[in-house]
Enzyme design. Sequence first.
Site, PDB file in Angstrom:
ATOM      1  N   ASP A 263     -22.243  -9.828  24.233  1.00  0.00           N
ATOM      2  CA  ASP A 263     -21.004 -10.509  24.131  1.00  0.00           C
ATOM      3  C   ASP A 263     -19.938  -9.563  23.754  1.00  0.00           C
ATOM      4  OD1 ASP A 263     -20.489 -11.235  21.318  1.00  0.00           O
ATOM      5  OD2 ASP A 263     -22.754 -11.491  21.721  1.00  0.00           O
TER       6      ASP A 263
ATOM      7  N   ASP B 179     -17.864 -10.625  21.190  1.00  0.00           N
ATOM      8  CA  ASP B 179     -17.650 -11.428  20.055  1.00  0.00           C
ATOM      9  C   ASP B 179     -16.279 -12.355  20.490  1.00  0.00           C
ATOM     10  OD1 ASP B 179     -18.394 -11.936  17.382  1.00  0.00           O
ATOM     11  OD2 ASP B 179     -16.507 -10.671  16.473  1.00  0.00           O
TER      12      ASP B 179
END
Length: 278
Positions: A215, A217
Amino acid sequence: MPVTPKVGIIGGTGFDDPDILKNRKEKKVSTPFGDPSDALILGEINGVQTVLLSRHGRKHDIMPGNINYRANIWALKEEGCTHIISTAAVGSLQEQYKPGELVLVDNFVDRTTNRKQTFYDGEPGHPVGVTHIPMEPAYCQQTRALILKLAKDLNVEIIPKGTVVTIEGPRYSSKAESNIFRSYGAHIIGMTQVPEVVLAKEAGICYANIALVTDYDCWRESGEKVSVAEVMKTFSENVNKVSSFVLAVVARIGQENWDATINELKETVKGAIMLPKS
């Protein structure tokens, strides 16, 4: 006598398949620091003695701050492991570190707050003395070089360097925190590298971490913010890639000579220990 490599793999999902190891058997152990996260799974990969350990437990019911890192590393040390290859899911702090990519971590920033980072704590039954273990380089250089060469040979894409910020968790970062970590020049963020890498070096074990970016973040202005659903989706899509590469790494470790590296590491550990004055 030449060192015979024995490899510990610290990971989780994807490493519980009984077909991964030949002559597989479970072994429950305890240590002076308590019990490790789960039973050790002993076996062989391409003739290399291997020990699997699930960092969060096979039920994934141990949060990052409650992992008994000291027991995990001590158990692998007592089992005779010369190497540890660890895997971890991480968030990206930089645009060029994209979800789905592998990163060979080469440094860390510790932002944990409540973790024991040494075996030498003065408690009864624990090693005697105080140790000031140097953390540069934090990761085994020969093992990292082997992984990068193997990735090239197998045409596996892996980012050759990455500094990971380790946070206490289990919550994710705020946007302000995420931007502060970006300002450090760090590349990725996770919750488990510290104290695992520190304890492995203090134990005299060659350690490397292969991280999977799952991802971005929460620092980006657009796009998905980090969530359990997003992390697990990316992880499940890439776990086979990670596990097959780690198995190839273990096999290659068995083909190299590690005498000089392991002896140098032992001397580093020995030189870091300050024994009490008599």
